[in-house]
Design a protein around this motif. Structure first.
Motif, PDB file in Angstrom:
ATOM      1  N   LYS A 187       0.809  -1.207   0.053  1.00 21.82           N
ATOM      2  CA  LYS A 187      -0.217  -0.001   0.120  1.00 21.82           C
ATOM      3  C   LYS A 187       0.821   1.159   0.009  1.00 21.82           C
ATOM      4  O   LYS A 187       0.299   2.568   0.512  1.00 21.82           O
ATOM      5  CB  LYS A 187      -0.933  -0.052   1.273  1.00 21.82           C
ATOM      6  CG  LYS A 187      -1.968  -1.103   1.084  1.00 21.82           C
ATOM      7  CD  LYS A 187      -2.936  -1.068   2.153  1.00 21.82           C
ATOM      8  CE  LYS A 187      -3.791  -2.172   2.373  1.00 21.82           C
ATOM      9  NZ  LYS A 187      -4.696  -2.256   1.130  1.00 21.82           N
ATOM     10  N   GLY A 188       2.285   1.196  -0.280  1.00 19.63           N
ATOM     11  CA  GLY A 188       3.126   2.234  -0.451  1.00 19.63           C
ATOM     12  C   GLY A 188       3.871   2.750   0.810  1.00 19.63           C
ATOM     13  O   GLY A 188       4.721   3.747   0.624  1.00 19.63           O
ATOM     14  N   TYR A 189       3.809   1.947   2.014  1.00 20.03           N
ATOM     15  CA  TYR A 189       4.599   2.311   3.069  1.00 20.03           C
ATOM     16  C   TYR A 189       5.815   1.376   3.022  1.00 20.03           C
ATOM     17  O   TYR A 189       5.830   0.298   3.019  1.00 20.03           O
ATOM     18  CB  TYR A 189       3.679   1.879   4.394  1.00 20.03           C
ATOM     19  CG  TYR A 189       4.420   2.283   5.723  1.00 20.03           C
ATOM     20  CD1 TYR A 189       4.111   3.429   6.351  1.00 20.03           C
ATOM     21  CD2 TYR A 189       5.354   1.475   6.392  1.00 20.03           C
ATOM     22  CE1 TYR A 189       4.964   3.826   7.413  1.00 20.03           C
ATOM     23  CE2 TYR A 189       5.799   1.888   7.607  1.00 20.03           C
ATOM     24  CZ  TYR A 189       5.501   3.125   8.062  1.00 20.03           C
ATOM     25  OH  TYR A 189       6.292   3.696   9.016  1.00 20.03           O
ATOM     26  N   ASP A 190       7.020   2.366   2.728  1.00 23.11           N
ATOM     27  CA  ASP A 190       8.213   1.491   2.685  1.00 23.11           C
ATOM     28  C   ASP A 190       9.062   2.067   3.650  1.00 23.11           C
ATOM     29  O   ASP A 190      10.520   1.498   3.465  1.00 23.11           O
ATOM     30  CB  ASP A 190       8.756   2.043   1.207  1.00 23.11           C
ATOM     31  CG  ASP A 190       8.991   3.531   0.981  1.00 23.11           C
ATOM     32  OD1 ASP A 190       8.606   4.092   2.033  1.00 23.11           O
ATOM     33  OD2 ASP A 190       9.520   3.961   0.051  1.00 23.11           O
ATOM     34  N   ASP A 191       8.711   2.372   4.697  1.00 25.55           N
ATOM     35  CA  ASP A 191       9.654   2.466   5.796  1.00 25.55           C
ATOM     36  C   ASP A 191       9.988   1.199   6.643  1.00 25.55           C
ATOM     37  O   ASP A 191       9.485   0.885   7.777  1.00 25.55           O
ATOM     38  CB  ASP A 191       9.296   3.693   7.034  1.00 25.55           C
ATOM     39  CG  ASP A 191      10.380   4.001   7.939  1.00 25.55           C
ATOM     40  OD1 ASP A 191      11.330   3.346   7.875  1.00 25.55           O
ATOM     41  OD2 ASP A 191       9.669   4.763   8.892  1.00 25.55           O
ATOM     42  N   THR A 192      10.743   0.348   6.015  1.00 27.05           N
ATOM     43  CA  THR A 192      11.047  -0.955   6.589  1.00 27.05           C
ATOM     44  C   THR A 192      11.512  -0.715   7.899  1.00 27.05           C
ATOM     45  O   THR A 192      11.359  -1.835   8.580  1.00 27.05           O
ATOM     46  CB  THR A 192      11.632  -1.801   5.668  1.00 27.05           C
ATOM     47  OG1 THR A 192      12.926  -1.146   5.489  1.00 27.05           O
ATOM     48  CG2 THR A 192      10.942  -2.222   4.371  1.00 27.05           C
ATOM     49  N   LEU A 193      12.440  -0.018   8.429  1.00 24.45           N
ATOM     50  CA  LEU A 193      12.950  -0.059   9.491  1.00 24.45           C
ATOM     51  C   LEU A 193      12.010   0.196  10.586  1.00 24.45           C
ATOM     52  O   LEU A 193      11.900  -0.437  11.767  1.00 24.45           O
ATOM     53  CB  LEU A 193      13.754   1.324   9.548  1.00 24.45           C
ATOM     54  CG  LEU A 193      14.837   1.686  10.940  1.00 24.45           C
ATOM     55  CD1 LEU A 193      15.747   0.479  10.876  1.00 24.45           C
ATOM     56  CD2 LEU A 193      15.737   2.873  10.722  1.00 24.45           C
ATOM     57  N   SER A 194      10.846   1.009  10.437  1.00 25.57           N
ATOM     58  CA  SER A 194       9.724   1.415  11.364  1.00 25.57           C
ATOM     59  C   SER A 194       8.817   0.020  11.390  1.00 25.57           C
ATOM     60  O   SER A 194       8.604  -0.439  12.618  1.00 25.57           O
ATOM     61  CB  SER A 194       8.872   2.372  10.900  1.00 25.57           C
ATOM     62  OG  SER A 194       9.732   3.570  10.919  1.00 25.57           O
TER      63      SER A 194
END
Length: 590
Positions: free
Chosen positions: A537-544
């Protein structure tokens, strides 16, 4: 009859004057009556492997044949006992001779003085065939010993008694069709190199639960199956086998130390009496037979120890029990075979092993299986054979490993690099395999639901994909990977560290039931699915995504007590969904 020694070469003795002896007969050599077995016959000349130290033995010594093959005594008193490779009770020998075994010592395998209470289960007048259960003896608090009619005996039961008896006392008499009356005792003798008979054999279809996640979920072994544990020095073969002996859901364990170091066998002898069996609540030794033939004991007896152990296991299988034979290690057994073959001046095969190495290994493993026992009452028993292999330098291309891999259906390949990284059990998930997966699938689907095997296949796919991505990471670094690929690496890391890795010395992690394994795996894969949906769905902050609190709780989830894991895992699932939805900042919920 007797003959004379003409040649002594280590454990090999050549004697003449034995024209009436047969192959595989047991003989007594010299003044000290050393135990030996005839390997080959040429005219009246016999080549004998002696199961004891032959120093001081010379030409002219008398050799006497017993006229019977190497056999084991089977009856009450086997459990909780420690034997050497030819079934001499080490505890009783120590009481007689001290901490070292005196040459020529002869002690019966079963105690002749102890009395057992025998309770008949059939009445006089009953028709008897081999394998019929005549009565029962409560051998230990964990195991009921079933006294069976010897294989091959047929007739009418004329007399049967109850009460306290020694193993050599007559408890019943059977009249054969020929009119002969045969006395029956609680003890049988059986030649070790001959497999015990059964009515028929079945395809193994029930898994052996060992409590080890990498084994039970990824590479399961069926009851009645065969498995090999190869690996280099220090990779944890012995610990894996100890875990299997401690936790497997079998009724009887026969542990054979055939040529391994004495300190490892000492660990077994010291640990097992103190361990509590998770299935019965009794000490583990109550259902265990130990056979100790360590690397400093006679090499010829090492070769016999394998057969001694599996014959005892077959006897308990015939009672209808599930039995596991654990051999540590078949490489040392093969080395004993190679030494005797060299002394016999046989034509060597690859790396000096005899040409019949593969067939001898097959003879051992083929005695495993799930069978319908003799006796006609339909009872079933299983015998599972697990052998460790110690290839020099960890090279599994050597003959013992290759011959074993052609025979067994489960291969748990140990990896020294995993062991050095403190990842135990150090079973390499990319090299190992189980050929019982298809046969066990119906049982898993019915007992644990279809999701179990589906999740197992998904986990294996993630681990294999990780291996491919690691090659790219080595070249360009992890930061250059896409978000889905970074998620794959993180999920695979969770599978490796939170699922496959297990600590044998932490009580809560040493054993994991199938239900707990299934739930833990589903939690890890659900985390992967939720993160994957967020990335989609476009959320690419994998660290979070990798830093949420639920992620840390998954890492500790395997330490949850068995009675609490259901509620704990459900709570982690709810927290995981809430925390990932919060990261989406009010966006479309997952």
């Amino acid at each position: 009859m007797s003959g004379k020694v003409v040649k002594v070469s280590g454990p090999l003795v050549v004697a003449t004057g034995l024209a009436d002896a047969d192959m595989s007969d047991v003989v007594r050599v010299g003044e000290q009556k050393l135990i030996g077995e005839i390997l080959t016959m040429t005219g009246d000349s016999a080549s004998i492997q002696v199961y004891e130290e032959t120093s001081g033995l010379g030409p002219g010594a008398v050799v006497e044949t017993t006229g019977a093959p190497l056999s084991v005594e089977l009856g009450p008193g086997l459990l909780e006992n420690i034997y050497d490779g030819i079934q001499r009770p080490l505890t009783e020998i120590r009481a007689l001779t001290g901490h070292t075994i005196a040459r020529g010592v002869s002690v019966p395998a079963l105690n002749r003085e102890r009395e057992w209470y025998f309770t008949p289960v059939v009445e006089a007048g009953a028709e008897i065939t081999g394998g019929v259960i005549l009565g029962e003896v409560q051998e230990t608090t964990a195991i009921l010993h079933r006294i069976m009619a010897p294989p091959g005996l047929t007739g009418t039961l004329k007399e049967i008694r109850s009460g306290l008896f020694k193993v050599t006392d007559v408890i019943a008499r059977v009249e054969t069709p020929a009119g002969e009356t045969v006395p029956v005792t609680m003890m049988q003798k059986w030649p070790v190199r001959v497999s015990r008979p059964y009515r028929r054999k079945f395809t193994p279809s029930v898994p052996l639960c060992s409590g080890q996640r990498v084994i039970d979920t990824m590479f399961p072994l069926a009851k009645g199956g065969t498995a090999a544990v190869p690996g280099p020095f220090g990779s944890g073969k012995t610990v894996v086998q100890h875990q299997l002996a401690k936790w497997s859901d079998v009724d009887i364990v026969v542990y054979i130390g055939c040529g391994e170091r004495g300190n490892e066998m000492t660990d077994v002898l010291m640990e097992f009496p103190e361990l509590i069996d998770p299935h019965t609540g009794e000490p583990l030794m109550k259902r265990t037979v130990l056979i100790a033939n360590t690397s400093d004991m006679p090499v010829a007896a090492r070769e016999a120890s394998i057969y001694t152990g599996i014959t005892i296991a077959e006897y308990f299988r015939d009672m209808g029990y599930d039995v596991a034979v654990i051999a540590d290690s078949t490489s040392r057994w093969a080395e004993a075979l190679r030494e005797m073959s060299g002394r016999l001046e046989e034509m060597p095969g690859e790396e000096g092993y005899p040409a019949y190495l593969a067939s001898r290994l097959a003879q051992f493993y083929e005695r495993a299986g799930c069978v319908e026992c003799l006796g006609g009452d339909g009872r079933r028993g299983s015998l599972t054979a697990i052998g460790a292999v110690s290839p020099p330098g960890g090279d599994t291309s050597e003959p013992v490993s290759q011959a074993t891999m052609r025979i067994v259906k489960v291969f748990w390949g140990l990896d020294s690099s995993l062991a050095y990284a403190r990842h135990f059990p150090a079973i390499n998930w990319l090299n190992s395999y189980s050929l019982y997966l298809d046969g066990l699938r119906p049982h898993f689907d019915q007992t644990y639901g279809r999701d179990f095997f589906a999740n197992r296949d998904r986990a294996m796919a993630l681990l294999q994909e990780e291996a491919e991505l690691q090659e790219i990471v080595k070249l360009v670094g992890q930061d250059s990977l896409s978000a889905p690929d970074r998620l794959t690496l993180e999920a695979a890391k969770m599978l490796r560290e939170d699922f496959l890795q297990q600590n044998a010395f932490v009580e809560l992690d040493a054993y994991s039931s199938y239900e707990k394994q299934a739930k833990l795996l589903s939690v890890i894969l659900r985390y992967y699915d939720l993160c994957s949906a967020a990335i989609g769905k476009g959320y690419d902050d994998t660290l979070s995504l990798f830093s949420i609190g639920a992620r840390e709780r998954i890492g500790r989830a395997k330490m949850v007590p068995p009675e609490e894991y259901e509620a704990a895992y459900d709570l982690i699932l709810r927290e995981m969904e809430l925390q990932i939805n919060d990261l989406m900042k009010g966006g479309e919920e997952l």
